[in-house]
Design a protein around this motif. Structure first.
Motif, PDB file in Angstrom:
ATOM      1  N   GLY A 152       0.797  -1.225   0.000  1.00 46.80           N
ATOM      2  CA  GLY A 152       0.000   0.000   0.000  1.00 46.80           C
ATOM      3  C   GLY A 152       0.826   1.271   0.000  1.00 46.80           C
ATOM      4  O   GLY A 152       0.314   2.347   0.266  1.00 46.80           O
ATOM      5  N   GLU A 153       2.129   1.135  -0.297  1.00 48.55           N
ATOM      6  CA  GLU A 153       2.937   2.347  -0.432  1.00 48.55           C
ATOM      7  C   GLU A 153       2.472   3.142  -1.633  1.00 48.55           C
ATOM      8  O   GLU A 153       2.688   4.346  -1.730  1.00 48.55           O
ATOM      9  CB  GLU A 153       4.417   1.988  -0.598  1.00 48.55           C
ATOM     10  N   VAL A 154       1.865   2.424  -2.570  1.00 49.16           N
ATOM     11  CA  VAL A 154       1.198   3.072  -3.691  1.00 49.16           C
ATOM     12  C   VAL A 154      -0.251   2.647  -3.644  1.00 49.16           C
ATOM     13  O   VAL A 154      -0.551   1.462  -3.635  1.00 49.16           O
ATOM     14  CB  VAL A 154       1.790   2.603  -5.042  1.00 49.16           C
ATOM     15  N   GLU A 155      -1.155   3.620  -3.593  1.00 50.02           N
ATOM     16  CA  GLU A 155      -2.573   3.299  -3.618  1.00 50.02           C
ATOM     17  C   GLU A 155      -3.069   3.417  -5.049  1.00 50.02           C
ATOM     18  O   GLU A 155      -2.606   4.272  -5.801  1.00 50.02           O
ATOM     19  CB  GLU A 155      -3.342   4.291  -2.751  1.00 50.02           C
ATOM     20  N   VAL A 156      -3.990   2.562  -5.411  1.00 49.93           N
ATOM     21  CA  VAL A 156      -4.497   2.580  -6.777  1.00 49.93           C
ATOM     22  C   VAL A 156      -5.996   2.873  -6.765  1.00 49.93           C
ATOM     23  O   VAL A 156      -6.755   2.215  -6.069  1.00 49.93           O
ATOM     24  CB  VAL A 156      -4.237   1.225  -7.478  1.00 49.93           C
ATOM     25  N   TYR A 157      -6.390   3.883  -7.534  1.00 46.89           N
ATOM     26  CA  TYR A 157      -7.813   4.213  -7.712  1.00 46.89           C
ATOM     27  C   TYR A 157      -8.144   4.200  -9.180  1.00 46.89           C
ATOM     28  O   TYR A 157      -7.390   4.741  -9.966  1.00 46.89           O
ATOM     29  CB  TYR A 157      -8.131   5.609  -7.156  1.00 46.89           C
ATOM     30  N   PRO A 158      -9.246   3.663  -9.613  1.00 42.44           N
ATOM     31  CA  PRO A 158     -10.152   2.839  -8.836  1.00 42.44           C
ATOM     32  C   PRO A 158      -9.460   1.546  -8.393  1.00 42.44           C
ATOM     33  O   PRO A 158      -8.567   1.071  -9.080  1.00 42.44           O
ATOM     34  CB  PRO A 158     -11.277   2.519  -9.818  1.00 42.44           C
ATOM     35  N   LYS A 159      -9.917   1.022  -7.295  1.00 37.96           N
ATOM     36  CA  LYS A 159      -9.247  -0.108  -6.650  1.00 37.96           C
ATOM     37  C   LYS A 159      -9.049  -1.318  -7.558  1.00 37.96           C
ATOM     38  O   LYS A 159      -8.089  -2.055  -7.424  1.00 37.96           O
ATOM     39  CB  LYS A 159     -10.055  -0.538  -5.424  1.00 37.96           C
ATOM     40  N   ARG A 160      -9.996  -1.512  -8.486  1.00 38.44           N
ATOM     41  CA  ARG A 160      -9.928  -2.735  -9.294  1.00 38.44           C
ATOM     42  C   ARG A 160      -8.662  -2.826 -10.129  1.00 38.44           C
ATOM     43  O   ARG A 160      -8.278  -3.887 -10.577  1.00 38.44           O
ATOM     44  CB  ARG A 160     -11.163  -2.867 -10.181  1.00 38.44           C
ATOM     45  N   PHE A 161      -7.989  -1.673 -10.339  1.00 35.95           N
ATOM     46  CA  PHE A 161      -6.773  -1.704 -11.149  1.00 35.95           C
ATOM     47  C   PHE A 161      -5.553  -2.180 -10.366  1.00 35.95           C
ATOM     48  O   PHE A 161      -4.499  -2.417 -10.936  1.00 35.95           O
ATOM     49  CB  PHE A 161      -6.504  -0.335 -11.764  1.00 35.95           C
ATOM     50  N   LYS A 162      -5.716  -2.298  -9.060  1.00 35.57           N
ATOM     51  CA  LYS A 162      -4.585  -2.749  -8.243  1.00 35.57           C
ATOM     52  C   LYS A 162      -4.163  -4.157  -8.648  1.00 35.57           C
ATOM     53  O   LYS A 162      -2.980  -4.443  -8.841  1.00 35.57           O
ATOM     54  CB  LYS A 162      -4.971  -2.714  -6.763  1.00 35.57           C
ATOM     55  N   LYS A 163      -5.156  -5.018  -8.801  1.00 38.28           N
ATOM     56  CA  LYS A 163      -4.882  -6.395  -9.210  1.00 38.28           C
ATOM     57  C   LYS A 163      -4.202  -6.423 -10.575  1.00 38.28           C
ATOM     58  O   LYS A 163      -3.260  -7.160 -10.811  1.00 38.28           O
ATOM     59  CB  LYS A 163      -6.197  -7.183  -9.283  1.00 38.28           C
ATOM     60  N   ASP A 164      -4.736  -5.590 -11.480  1.00 36.28           N
ATOM     61  CA  ASP A 164      -4.159  -5.498 -12.821  1.00 36.28           C
ATOM     62  C   ASP A 164      -2.689  -5.117 -12.761  1.00 36.28           C
ATOM     63  O   ASP A 164      -1.853  -5.709 -13.424  1.00 36.28           O
ATOM     64  CB  ASP A 164      -4.883  -4.418 -13.642  1.00 36.28           C
ATOM     65  N   LEU A 165      -2.417  -4.096 -11.932  1.00 35.23           N
ATOM     66  CA  LEU A 165      -1.059  -3.588 -11.848  1.00 35.23           C
ATOM     67  C   LEU A 165      -0.108  -4.665 -11.332  1.00 35.23           C
ATOM     68  O   LEU A 165       0.991  -4.854 -11.869  1.00 35.23           O
ATOM     69  CB  LEU A 165      -1.020  -2.347 -10.941  1.00 35.23           C
ATOM     70  N   VAL A 183       8.963   5.084  -3.701  1.00 30.81           N
ATOM     71  CA  VAL A 183       7.981   5.041  -4.783  1.00 30.81           C
ATOM     72  C   VAL A 183       7.899   6.438  -5.398  1.00 30.81           C
ATOM     73  O   VAL A 183       8.050   7.431  -4.692  1.00 30.81           O
ATOM     74  CB  VAL A 183       6.579   4.611  -4.276  1.00 30.81           C
ATOM     75  N   PRO A 184       7.686   6.528  -6.703  1.00 34.32           N
ATOM     76  CA  PRO A 184       7.659   7.859  -7.340  1.00 34.32           C
ATOM     77  C   PRO A 184       6.367   8.636  -7.068  1.00 34.32           C
ATOM     78  O   PRO A 184       6.328   9.836  -7.253  1.00 34.32           O
ATOM     79  CB  PRO A 184       7.796   7.554  -8.837  1.00 34.32           C
ATOM     80  N   PHE A 185       5.315   7.926  -6.661  1.00 36.05           N
ATOM     81  CA  PHE A 185       4.043   8.598  -6.364  1.00 36.05           C
ATOM     82  C   PHE A 185       3.305   7.752  -5.338  1.00 36.05           C
ATOM     83  O   PHE A 185       3.438   6.538  -5.305  1.00 36.05           O
ATOM     84  CB  PHE A 185       3.196   8.777  -7.620  1.00 36.05           C
ATOM     85  N   LYS A 186       2.508   8.428  -4.495  1.00 34.56           N
ATOM     86  CA  LYS A 186       1.825   7.700  -3.429  1.00 34.56           C
ATOM     87  C   LYS A 186       0.491   7.134  -3.894  1.00 34.56           C
ATOM     88  O   LYS A 186      -0.045   6.209  -3.295  1.00 34.56           O
ATOM     89  CB  LYS A 186       1.600   8.628  -2.244  1.00 34.56           C
ATOM     90  N   THR A 187      -0.050   7.752  -4.931  1.00 34.99           N
ATOM     91  CA  THR A 187      -1.349   7.309  -5.435  1.00 34.99           C
ATOM     92  C   THR A 187      -1.334   7.284  -6.957  1.00 34.99           C
ATOM     93  O   THR A 187      -0.748   8.164  -7.582  1.00 34.99           O
ATOM     94  CB  THR A 187      -2.455   8.292  -4.971  1.00 34.99           C
ATOM     95  N   VAL A 188      -1.952   6.255  -7.502  1.00 36.63           N
ATOM     96  CA  VAL A 188      -2.195   6.223  -8.941  1.00 36.63           C
ATOM     97  C   VAL A 188      -3.686   6.406  -9.135  1.00 36.63           C
ATOM     98  O   VAL A 188      -4.481   5.684  -8.535  1.00 36.63           O
ATOM     99  CB  VAL A 188      -1.795   4.865  -9.558  1.00 36.63           C
ATOM    100  N   THR A 240     -20.107  11.102 -13.761  1.00 39.76           N
ATOM    101  CA  THR A 240     -19.379   9.959 -14.270  1.00 39.76           C
ATOM    102  C   THR A 240     -18.767   9.247 -13.083  1.00 39.76           C
ATOM    103  O   THR A 240     -18.579   9.836 -12.022  1.00 39.76           O
ATOM    104  CB  THR A 240     -18.237  10.378 -15.204  1.00 39.76           C
ATOM    105  N   LYS A 241     -18.476   7.990 -13.304  1.00 39.32           N
ATOM    106  CA  LYS A 241     -17.885   7.208 -12.245  1.00 39.32           C
ATOM    107  C   LYS A 241     -16.388   7.157 -12.494  1.00 39.32           C
ATOM    108  O   LYS A 241     -15.958   6.957 -13.632  1.00 39.32           O
ATOM    109  CB  LYS A 241     -18.467   5.800 -12.291  1.00 39.32           C
ATOM    110  N   GLU A 242     -15.615   7.351 -11.464  1.00 46.63           N
ATOM    111  CA  GLU A 242     -14.165   7.420 -11.637  1.00 46.63           C
ATOM    112  C   GLU A 242     -13.633   6.141 -12.296  1.00 46.63           C
ATOM    113  O   GLU A 242     -14.052   5.031 -11.976  1.00 46.63           O
ATOM    114  CB  GLU A 242     -13.455   7.691 -10.301  1.00 46.63           C
ATOM    115  N   GLY A 243     -12.745   6.336 -13.273  1.00 51.08           N
ATOM    116  CA  GLY A 243     -12.126   5.200 -13.940  1.00 51.08           C
ATOM    117  C   GLY A 243     -12.932   4.629 -15.095  1.00 51.08           C
ATOM    118  O   GLY A 243     -12.419   3.883 -15.899  1.00 51.08           O
ATOM    119  N   SER A 244     -14.219   4.981 -15.170  1.00 49.21           N
ATOM    120  CA  SER A 244     -15.029   4.455 -16.259  1.00 49.21           C
ATOM    121  C   SER A 244     -14.888   5.350 -17.487  1.00 49.21           C
ATOM    122  O   SER A 244     -14.493   6.498 -17.380  1.00 49.21           O
ATOM    123  CB  SER A 244     -16.497   4.412 -15.861  1.00 49.21           C
TER     124      SER A 244
END
Length: 714
Positions: free
Chosen positions: A374-387, A509-514, A558-562
Motif C-alpha cells: 500500500g505504499e502506492v494506492e491505486v484508484y479505482p481499486k480494481r486496477f490494483k490487481k491489474d497492476l 515510490v515515485p508517487f503515493k497514489t495512482v 461519471t464514475k471514476e475510472g469508467s
RNA sequence: GGCCGCUUAGCUCAACGGUAGAGCGCUUCGUUUACAUCGAAGAUGUUGGGGGUUCAAAUCCCUCAGCGGCCACCA
C-alpha cells in the motif's frame, strides 16, 4: 453584468491573470503540506486531443488542494516521443522528396530538434485554454541537458548493478521504420492466411514427415523439426534426421511439449531466427539460428539462391519450387493473428538482433511489494490487481531503438576486444561523460552504440528527473509525488515502468497514489477515431461552449475510472448550468444595497420569522453539502461531487431558497442579501476546481478585479 | 483459453443492503426585467434471465445470456 455568461470575455484574461500572479508557480512553502502532480508529458509536436482534456482530473485536484491551503505543484513538461516524432518528421521530409537516409546522424537530429522546438509552445497554449493550473515557468523536456545526464546516470547504475545486459535475442523489427520495438508496441490483428503442408524427406530411410506452416519462406532457416513427445504418430521418428527441401540442410527431429498435437500435422518446422516460439524452442535445445531475412526485409545470403528477394517474392518462389519437387501437400485457409507495427502498420518481423535489455524481475519484485504494502494506492481499486499482474508478468525490456531521435545510449564498445586485450565483459562499458579511453584496457579506440533509448526509458523516470532538475530542495520537498493521474491504457507501458525505475533509483515510490481515468467515447459508446469520423476536437468545443463546459461535461455524473460519453446534449446541459449559475450570481449581486435603485422601499433589517426559518434550513443544508463535498473530493469521486453541487445549487439553492426569499431580497432586506451572498460564494468556491473560469469571474464581480478564489480557504 | 468491467426510465448514466434518482427527451401550464440557455406540475422502471443468502437485494453469492476491454496462444 451581461445576462448570459460569455466564456470568451473571461477565459484568456483569467489565464493570464493566474499566470501573472504566479498562483501556480511551484514554490516551496515549508509550513504547508506539499501536494505534487507531475503532468503526463504530452507530445511536443501534436495538437491537444480529448485524452489530454481528461487530465482535467489533475487540475481539479490541484485547485482543490490549493484552496485547502496545501503547497501545490503541478509540474509541466512535454515528451520527445521518439519514434512518433521521427515518424511525423519523416513524413515532412517525404513531401520534400527526401528521406532520413539523406542526412548525417547529427544533422538529422538537429533538424528534428528544431522542428520540435518550433512546435513546443503549441501544447502550453492549448493546455492553458483548458484552464490547467500548471507551473508553466519551468518546462521540462527529455532532451534537456540535465535530464539527459540523469537518464544516462540511471543506465549506468543499472549497468553497474548488473541489471542491464546486451544480448542477441529475437526482437520485433519493423523493416519499414527501421527499428526494433518492445513487445508492448506491437499491435495484433486477425488475418486470414494460408496453412501449407510441406513434406520433409527423411535422410536415412524412405518416407517423410509433413509439417504445417504459414511461413514457407522461413524454411530456408529451419534448424529442426519438433513434435510432441507424447504424440504416438511420431514417437519412432524422434532423433532421426530429415533434409530441408530446397536448401538441403540436414536437421534433426526433436521433441518438445510446446507442440500442440491437435494443431496442423502435429509436426512443426523450427526457425529460431524468425519466430518467437521457435526461438524459445531453439534456446531449450541449443539449436542454431540461421537468419534468412535481413533488417532490410530481403532474403540474406543464407537463403541461397533466394538472396535479395523480398519476403513475399521469396514465399512465392519457395512455394513454386516445392510444388515442382512434389513436396507441397494440402493447403487451407487459416485465420491467425499477425503482429503489426503500431506506427506504420507493416507486418513486424521477428529478427535476431543484439540489443540492450533490462532485467525486469528484480525491479518488478520491489514494485510489487510496494503496491501490495500500500505504499502506492491505486484508484479505482480494481486496477490494483491489474497492476500487480502486469508487474508479475513483465518480461525483460528491450530498450535499444535504431532511430536518431532519442537519447543516445552512453554505451561504448572497446575495439581491443577483438584482440582479447580488453577483458571487460563483452567489450562494452558505460560512461556518462564522453570517455577518452576504455577504463579497462585504456585503449583509445572504441565506438559509441548507435542506438537510442526507448522513449519509455526516459518517461519511466519522469517523476524524479523533473524534480531533480528543479533543484535538491524541490526534489526533497515534493518527492515522492502525491498522485499520478493517467489513462488506464498505459498502466503497463508507463505506470509500471515508473514504479520499477523510481523505486530502484531513488529508493522510494515515485508517487503515493495512482489515479486512472477512462476513455472518452461518442454517444454510441464508440471509441473516437479519425477513421470513424467521430472525433471531438476539444479546441472546437472550447470555441463553441468554453473550457468550463468541456471540463464539466467530461466530469458530470461519471464514475471514476469508467469511460466517459461526450455528447452535445451533455455539453448544452452544462452550458445551461453555467448560465444558471451566472444569473444566480447576477441576481444576488444586483440586489446589493449599493447596486439597487435608490427609490426602493425601506430596508427592513430583520427578516420575517418564516423567512428566518428558511435561512436556517438553507444553512443547515449547506453544511451537509460541505461535509459530503470534502469526503468525496478526498475519495476521488469527482463526478459525484459535481452532480451534488449541480443539484444543490440549481434545485435547492435557486429553485427553493432563492425563490422563497426573492421578494424579501427585492425589498432590500440586507440580512437576507448577506446570507444568500455568503452561501453563493461558498458554492462557487466548491465549484471552482471543476469550473474555474466562470467561478473566478463571479468571484471578482463580488470581491474585486484583483481578487482570486484561489486564495480562499474552505 | 485466462482475467476484468458493463447490462437500471426512450437516451446517457447515478445510487452499491433499508420505500429506485439525475440530466436530456416527452406531456400540461406559466414571461410587466436574475435566468426561456427559465420556472411550475406530471408521466415513464417486476434495476438482462434464473436461482440462493437475508426481516429486507438493483446492491451480497451462484448460474446463464449479451456487450466491451486487457493478457496469452495460434507452427
Amino acid at each position: 453584468m451581461e445576462s448570459k455568461y460569455i466564456p470568451a470575455l473571461f477565459e484568456q484574461k483569467l489565464s493570464s491573470f493566474w499566470e501573472t500572479k504566479g498562483y501556480f508557480k511551484g514554490v516551496i512553502e515549508k509550513d504547508k503540506k506539499p501536494f505534487c502532480i507531475i503532468l503526463p508529458p504530452p507530445n511536443a509536436n501534436a495538437d491537444l486531443h480529448l485524452g489530454h482534456a481528461m487530465m482535467v482530473y489533475e487540475d481539479i485536484m490541484i485547485r482543490y488542494r490549493k484552496i485547502q491551503g496545501d503547497n501545490t505543484l503541478w509540474m509541466y513538461g512535454t515528451d520527445h516521443a521518439g519514434i512518433e516524432t521521427q515518424f511525423v518528421f519523416e513524413k515532412h521530409l517525404k513531401k520534400e522528396g527526401k528521406s532520413r537516409f539523406d542526412f548525417e546522424r547529427n544533422v538529422l537530429f538537429q533538424m528534428i530538434f528544431d522542428f520540435v522546438s518550433l512546435n513546443k509552445n503549441i501544447m502550453k497554449n492549448q493546455l492553458q485554454k483548458l484552464g490547467f493550473g500548471l507551473d508553466y515557468s519551468n518546462p521540462k523536456f527529455p532532451m534537456d541537458e540535465n535530464i539527459v545526464k540523469i537518464v544516462h546516470t540511471t543506465f549506468k547504475k543499472l549497468f553497474d548493478d548488473g541489471l542491464t545486459y546486451r544480448a542477441k535475442k529475437l526482437v520485433n523489427y519493423c523493416v519499414n521504420c527501421g527499428t526494433s520495438f518492445s513487445d508492448l508496441e506491437v499491435d495484433y490483428e486477425e488475418r486470414e492466411g494460408t496453412l501449407w503442408n510441406i513434406n520433409y524427406p527423411l535422410r536415412d530411410e524412405k518416407g517423410s514427415i509433413t509439417v504445417a506452416t504459414t511461413r514457407p519462406e522461413t524454411l530456408l532457416g529451419d534448424t529442426a523439426i519438433v513434435v510432441n513427445p507424447k504424440d504416438k504418430r511420431y514417437k519412432k521418428l524422434i532423433g532421426k534426421y530429415v533434409i530441408v527441401p530446397l536448401i538441403g540442410r540436414e536437421i534433426q527431429i526433436i521433441a518438445d511439449d510446446a507442440v500442440d498435437i491437435k494443431f496442423g500435422t502435429g509436426a512443426v518446422k523450427v526457425t529460431p531466427a524468425h519466430d518467437h516460439n521457435d526461438w524459445e524452442i531453439g534456446q531449450r535445445h541449443s539449436l542454431l539460428h540461421i537468419q534468412v531475412i535481413g533488417t532490410d526485409g530481403k532474403m540474406t545470403k543464407d537463403a541461397g539462391e533466394y538472396v535479395g528477394l523480398t519476403i513475399s517474392k521469396a514465399r512465392e518462389a519457395v512455394l513454386l519450387s516445392l510444388k515442382e519437387k512434389g513436396l507441397l501437400g494440402e493447403e487451407k485457409k487459416h485465420v491467425h493473428r499477425v503482429g503489426r507495427c503500431y506506427r506504420c502498420k507493416r507486418v513486424i518481423e521477428p529478427l535476431p538482433k543484439e540489443q540492450w535489455f533490462i532485467s525486469i524481475k528484480p525491479l518488478a519484485q520491489k514494485a510489487i511489494e510496494a503496491v501490495k504494502k500500500g505504499e502506492v494506492e491505486v484508484y479505482p481499486k480494481r486496477f490494483k490487481k491489474d497492476l500487480i499482474r502486469i508487474l508479475d508478468n513483465f518480461i525483460d525490456w528491450n530498450i535499444s531503438r535504431q532511430i536518431v531521435w532519442g537519447i543516445r545510449i552512453p554505451a561504448y564498445k572497446c575495439a581491443e576486444m577483438k584482440n582479447e586485450v580488453c577483458q571487460h565483459e563483452k567489450g562494452w562499458f558505460v560512461s556518462i561523460e564522453k570517455p577518452t579511453n576504455c577504463p579497462h584496457c585504456h585503449s583509445e579506440i572504441f565506438a559509441q552504440d548507435e542506438d537510442t533509448f526507448d522513449t519509455w526509458f526516459s518517461s519511466g523516470q519522469w517523476p524524479y528527473v523533473t524534480l531533480q532538475t528543479s533543484g535538491d530542495e524541490m526534489y526533497n520537498h515534493f518527492y515522492p509525488t502525491s498522485v499520478m493521474e493517467t489513462g488506464h491504457d498505459i498502466l503497463r507501458a508507463w505506470v509500471a515502468r515508473m514504479l520499477m525505475l523510481g523505486i530502484h533509483i531513488t529508493g522510494k515510490v515515485p508517487f503515493k497514489t495512482v489515479f486512472l481515468h477512462g476513455l472518452v467515447r461518442d454517444k454510441h459508446g464508440q471509441k473516437m477515431s479519425k477513421s470513424k469520423g467521430n472525433v471531438v476536437n476539444p479546441l472546437e468545443v472550447i470555441k463553441t461552449y468554453g473550457a468550463d463546459v468541456l471540463r464539466a461535461s467530461l466530469m458530470f455524473e461519471t464514475k471514476e475510472g469508467s469511460d466517459v460519453v461526450l455528447t452535445d446534449e451533455k455539453m448544452i446541459g452544462m452550458r445551461n448550468f453555467g448560465n444558471k449559475l451566472w444569473n444566480i450570481g447576477r441576481f444576488i449581486y444586483m440586489n446589493r444595497p449599493e447596486n439597487r435603485e435608490k427609490n426602493t422601499e425601506n430596508i427592513d433589517l430583520k427578516p420575517p420569522v418564516d423567512k428566518k426559518k428558511t435561512l436556517e434550513k438553507m444553512e443547515k443544508e449547506l453544511e451537509a453539502v460541505k461535509k459530503n463535498y470534502h469526503k468525496n473530493m478526498n475519495g476521488y469521486k469527482f463526478g459525484h461531487v459535481l452532480g451534488d453541487l449541480h443539484a444543490f445549487i440549481w434545485h435547492r439553492f435557486a429553485d427553493i431558497y432563492l425563490e422563497e426569499l426573492k421578494e424579501e431580497l427585492k425589498k432590500g432586506n440586507i440580512d437576507i442579501q448577506n446570507s444568500l451572498e455568503k452561501t453563493f460564494l461558498e458554492c462557487i468556491v466548491f465549484l471552482h476546481p471543476f469550473i474555474p473560469f466562470e467561478t473566478e469571474a463571479l468571484w471578482q464581480v463580488f470581491k474585486g478585479e484583483n481578487e482570486s478564489i484561489l486564495k480562499q480557504m474552505v
